[in-house]
Design a protein around this motif. Structure first.
Motif, PDB file in Angstrom:
ATOM      1  N   GLN A   1       0.844  -1.206   0.000  1.00 22.25           N
ATOM      2  CA  GLN A   1       0.000   0.000   0.000  1.00 22.25           C
ATOM      3  C   GLN A   1       0.876   1.252   0.000  1.00 22.25           C
ATOM      4  O   GLN A   1       0.577   2.232  -0.679  1.00 22.25           O
ATOM      5  N   ASP A   2       1.980   1.218   0.754  1.00 20.37           N
ATOM      6  CA  ASP A   2       2.923   2.340   0.738  1.00 20.37           C
ATOM      7  C   ASP A   2       3.440   2.597  -0.677  1.00 20.37           C
ATOM      8  O   ASP A   2       3.573   3.740  -1.105  1.00 20.37           O
TER       9      ASP A   2
ATOM     10  N   GLY B   1       1.035   4.505  -2.573  1.00 18.37           N
ATOM     11  CA  GLY B   1       1.047   5.893  -2.125  1.00 18.37           C
ATOM     12  C   GLY B   1       2.242   6.650  -2.689  1.00 18.37           C
ATOM     13  O   GLY B   1       2.118   7.797  -3.121  1.00 18.37           O
ATOM     14  N   HIS B   2       3.407   5.989  -2.735  1.00 19.31           N
ATOM     15  CA  HIS B   2       4.607   6.639  -3.262  1.00 19.31           C
ATOM     16  C   HIS B   2       4.428   6.954  -4.746  1.00 19.31           C
ATOM     17  O   HIS B   2       4.837   8.014  -5.217  1.00 19.31           O
TER      18      HIS B   2
ATOM     19  N   LEU C   1       1.655   7.673  -6.143  1.00 17.29           N
ATOM     20  CA  LEU C   1       0.750   8.830  -6.231  1.00 17.29           C
ATOM     21  C   LEU C   1       1.462  10.137  -5.876  1.00 17.29           C
ATOM     22  O   LEU C   1       1.260  11.152  -6.549  1.00 17.29           O
ATOM     23  N   TYR C   2       2.317  10.124  -4.835  1.00 16.86           N
ATOM     24  CA  TYR C   2       3.082  11.343  -4.520  1.00 16.86           C
ATOM     25  C   TYR C   2       3.863  11.794  -5.757  1.00 16.86           C
ATOM     26  O   TYR C   2       3.964  12.967  -6.064  1.00 16.86           O
TER      27      TYR C   2
ATOM     28  N   ALA D   1       1.855  13.129  -8.726  1.00 17.86           N
ATOM     29  CA  ALA D   1       1.426  14.493  -8.407  1.00 17.86           C
ATOM     30  C   ALA D   1       2.588  15.474  -8.591  1.00 17.86           C
ATOM     31  O   ALA D   1       2.398  16.583  -9.092  1.00 17.86           O
TER      32      ALA D   1
ATOM     33  N   GLU E   1       3.005  16.129 -12.186  1.00 17.18           N
ATOM     34  CA  GLU E   1       1.914  16.967 -12.696  1.00 17.18           C
ATOM     35  C   GLU E   1       2.174  18.447 -12.470  1.00 17.18           C
ATOM     36  O   GLU E   1       1.696  19.285 -13.230  1.00 17.18           O
TER      37      GLU E   1
ATOM     38  N   ARG F   1      -1.563  13.198 -15.835  1.00 17.67           N
ATOM     39  CA  ARG F   1      -1.578  11.854 -15.240  1.00 17.67           C
ATOM     40  C   ARG F   1      -1.992  10.822 -16.288  1.00 17.67           C
ATOM     41  O   ARG F   1      -1.405   9.745 -16.392  1.00 17.67           O
TER      42      ARG F   1
ATOM     43  N   ARG G   1       8.832  12.478   2.158  1.00 17.23           N
ATOM     44  CA  ARG G   1       7.756  11.618   2.675  1.00 17.23           C
ATOM     45  C   ARG G   1       8.089  10.159   2.391  1.00 17.23           C
ATOM     46  O   ARG G   1       7.915   9.283   3.231  1.00 17.23           O
TER      47      ARG G   1
ATOM     48  N   GLU H   1       8.914   6.838   4.964  1.00 15.09           N
ATOM     49  CA  GLU H   1       8.086   5.628   4.993  1.00 15.09           C
ATOM     50  C   GLU H   1       8.868   4.375   4.599  1.00 15.09           C
ATOM     51  O   GLU H   1       8.521   3.274   4.993  1.00 15.09           O
TER      52      GLU H   1
ATOM     53  N   PHE I   1      10.977   1.437   7.103  1.00 21.04           N
ATOM     54  CA  PHE I   1      10.482   0.167   7.620  1.00 21.04           C
ATOM     55  C   PHE I   1      10.556  -0.930   6.553  1.00 21.04           C
ATOM     56  O   PHE I   1      10.727  -2.101   6.870  1.00 21.04           O
ATOM     57  N   HIS I   2      10.484  -0.540   5.295  1.00 24.21           N
ATOM     58  CA  HIS I   2      10.513  -1.541   4.222  1.00 24.21           C
ATOM     59  C   HIS I   2      11.807  -2.344   4.240  1.00 24.21           C
ATOM     60  O   HIS I   2      11.811  -3.555   4.109  1.00 24.21           O
TER      61      HIS I   2
ATOM     62  N   HIS J   1      -5.973  -1.733 -14.825  1.00 25.12           N
ATOM     63  CA  HIS J   1      -6.480  -0.421 -15.210  1.00 25.12           C
ATOM     64  C   HIS J   1      -7.828  -0.561 -15.901  1.00 25.12           C
ATOM     65  O   HIS J   1      -8.771   0.186 -15.629  1.00 25.12           O
TER      66      HIS J   1
ATOM     67  N   ARG K   1     -11.152  12.900 -16.835  1.00 23.64           N
ATOM     68  CA  ARG K   1     -10.043  13.079 -15.906  1.00 23.64           C
ATOM     69  C   ARG K   1     -10.586  13.533 -14.552  1.00 23.64           C
ATOM     70  O   ARG K   1     -11.416  14.438 -14.481  1.00 23.64           O
TER      71      ARG K   1
ATOM     72  N   SER L   1      -1.201  16.873  -3.278  1.00 26.74           N
ATOM     73  CA  SER L   1      -2.479  16.885  -3.988  1.00 26.74           C
ATOM     74  C   SER L   1      -2.887  15.475  -4.369  1.00 26.74           C
ATOM     75  O   SER L   1      -2.061  14.562  -4.402  1.00 26.74           O
TER      76      SER L   1
ATOM     77  N   HIS M   1      -6.192  13.155  -6.744  1.00 29.15           N
ATOM     78  CA  HIS M   1      -7.284  13.212  -7.711  1.00 29.15           C
ATOM     79  C   HIS M   1      -8.531  12.611  -7.073  1.00 29.15           C
ATOM     80  O   HIS M   1      -8.436  11.607  -6.363  1.00 29.15           O
TER      81      HIS M   1
ATOM     82  N   ASP N   1      -6.133   8.044   2.820  1.00 30.69           N
ATOM     83  CA  ASP N   1      -5.366   6.854   2.454  1.00 30.69           C
ATOM     84  C   ASP N   1      -3.935   7.204   2.030  1.00 30.69           C
ATOM     85  O   ASP N   1      -3.001   6.448   2.290  1.00 30.69           O
ATOM     86  N   VAL N   2      -3.789   8.338   1.337  1.00 32.20           N
ATOM     87  CA  VAL N   2      -2.474   8.651   0.765  1.00 32.20           C
ATOM     88  C   VAL N   2      -1.568   9.377   1.765  1.00 32.20           C
ATOM     89  O   VAL N   2      -0.371   9.130   1.804  1.00 32.20           O
ATOM     90  N   PHE N   3      -2.150  10.240   2.602  1.00 27.75           N
ATOM     91  CA  PHE N   3      -1.295  11.108   3.422  1.00 27.75           C
ATOM     92  C   PHE N   3      -1.308  10.813   4.921  1.00 27.75           C
ATOM     93  O   PHE N   3      -0.538  11.415   5.658  1.00 27.75           O
TER      94      PHE N   3
ATOM     95  N   ARG O   1      -1.355   7.495   6.645  1.00 28.31           N
ATOM     96  CA  ARG O   1      -1.317   6.071   7.010  1.00 28.31           C
ATOM     97  C   ARG O   1      -0.569   5.808   8.312  1.00 28.31           C
ATOM     98  O   ARG O   1      -0.539   4.685   8.795  1.00 28.31           O
ATOM     99  N   ARG O   2       0.096   6.837   8.851  1.00 28.19           N
ATOM    100  CA  ARG O   2       0.883   6.626  10.061  1.00 28.19           C
ATOM    101  C   ARG O   2       0.502   7.595  11.171  1.00 28.19           C
ATOM    102  O   ARG O   2       1.339   8.037  11.938  1.00 28.19           O
TER     103      ARG O   2
END
Lengths: 319, 96
Positions: free
Chosen positions: A80-81, A84-85, A87-88, A91, A94, A100, A160, A164, A167-168, A296, B6, B27, B29, B42-44, B46-47
């Motif tokens: 899951q991390d 998230g990475h 997505l960071y 962004a 972008e 995207r 960020r 995270e 721990f990995h 997808h 989008r 940011s 979507h 969920d994204v920012f 989690r901890r």
């Protein structure tokens, strides 16, 4: 209009930009930047994002088969991390004007690159340990200096991510430590994983400095801080003693500690293999893209439903 | 290849704990506010990074034009007397 970085005298925008980043000035999305700087970053950040997303697959392979409920929960949190990475990083790309949708399309069309390491298979549980220990270890070595990258949004995303990631790597080492304290068969499984992951991990740092044509520019622009070879050496220096602690043998006959330099000498990775895998001819390359494309496509109805719901809701609220 | 419209871009602000201000963290979507909040969580967070979350449509943010930064912020630089260090405090004067 873009803000021009401040500099005295009659200088061109490029000269001012170069002087600004050389003095450790930070660049934001609205700072004037040369096209080559923007393009380099979009390429690097999107490749990095793709690597996080594709990197979910080799480990996802073991989510349902992890040997205990706790290992399963840990692995799920790690995967899951990685999402998230990704997505960071998307962004961050972008903010440079990349879309995207275009980035995702390029990944699925096979025109975008991602780290060659994720095209190797994970046939045993020890591979999950080796990925955490070696692959995440190499990634951290690469990523910590990126926290000081001249491009603000990328640097902030990397901070960020690095926080995270720590721990990995430890959970990977912990998996191998448990195996190495177990039966002969478990130790053999750990050794086999190290044998397969060692060289591809060294390749993660990229080609030799002499064969890395864009490195000098990236270093001048403060995107990169250390050369590929410097980081590779640092990785070997910290990892070799860890392998000894585990009682595992690194599969390199040339590996030896050099008392004079204080560094470990090591052999040459198979660069033909590196270029082959990077070009899309790795053991799992086709499978990785096929699976991402399927995921997808199978998620399309969710995106459409969310979109329809949002529109309907907006209409109802407006009425 | 991408079938749906989008998704909109939202800016995420996190209050780390009570007493602190919300700070921009990045940011995400999302198609609407509810999804934006869930995705931001969920994204920012989690901890346990958050006591509170704000999501704001990115296009709702009004920003100063960076090209105007000099005109906009320079007047403040002329007024050193707004800072306590501008004033000389004689030796022997305390609690000032």
């Amino acid at each position: 209009m873009d803000v021009m970085v401040p500099a005295p005298g009659d200088t061109s925008p490029l000269e001012r930009f170069e002087a600004y980043v050389a003095a450790e000035g930070k660049v934001e999305s609205d700072t004037w930047m040369p096209d080559a700087y923007r393009n380099t970053l979009v390429r690097q950040i999107s490749q990095h994002a793709h690597s996080e997303i594709i990197g979910m697959q080799p480990e996802g392979n073991w989510l349902t088969r992890a040997p205990s409920l706790q290992r399963k929960a840990i692995l799920l949190a790690k995967v899951q991390d990685e999402a998230g990475h990704g997505l960071y990083l998307y962004a961050a790309a972008e903010t440079l004007g990349a879309s995207r949708d275009d980035m995702v399309d390029a990944l699925l069309a096979g025109t975008a690159k991602y780290s060659s390491i994720f095209n190797y298979p994970t046939p045993t549980w020890a591979d999950i340990g080796a990925i955490g220990w070696l692959v995440d270890g190499a990634a951290i070595m690469n990523q910590v200096p990126l926290c000081r990258c001249s491009y603000g949004p990328y640097a902030r995303a990397m901070k960020r991510i690095c926080k995270e990631e720590s721990f990995h790597q430890r959970q990977g080492f912990d998996i191998l430590l448990t195996l190495c304290r177990g039966t002969d068969a478990q130790r053999a499984m750990a050794q086999d994983a190290l044998d397969r992951w060692w060289w591809p991990s060294l390749m993660m740092f990229g080609p030799h400095d002499a064969d890395s044509p864009h490195s000098a520019t990236s270093m001048r622009w403060r995107i990169k801080r250390f050369s590929n070879d410097e980081l590779r050496q640092r990785f070997v220096d910290v990892t070799a003693p860890q392998a000894s602690y585990l009682g595992l043998r690194i599969p390199d006959d040339d590996l030896a500690y050099d008392e004079r330099t204080g560094h470990w000498r090591f052999g040459e990775p198979d660069w033909d293999e590196f270029h082959r895998v990077l070009a899309g001819d790795g053991p799992c390359s086709a499978e990785r893209i096929e699976r991402r494309t399927r995921a997808h496509a199978e998620g399309a109805w969710v995106r459409e439903a969310a979109d329809a719901y949002a529109r309907r809701h907006a209409e109802t609220t407006a009425a | 290849m991408t079938t749906s419209r989008r998704l909109d871009l939202w800016e995420v602000f996190v209050r780390a704990r009570g007493g602190l201000h919300h700070a921009h963290v990045g940011s995400i979507h999302a198609s609407d506010a509810e999804m934006a909040l869930e995705n931001a969580r969920d994204v920012f967070t989690r901890r346990g990074e958050a006591a509170s979350l704000w999501v704001v449509p990115s296009d709702a943010i009004v920003a100063s034009d960076p090209a105007d930064a000099d005109e906009l912020f320079a007047p403040a630089l002329d007024k050193e007397f707004r800072h306590p260090t501008f004033y000389e405090v004689p030796d022997g004067v305390a609690n000032l």
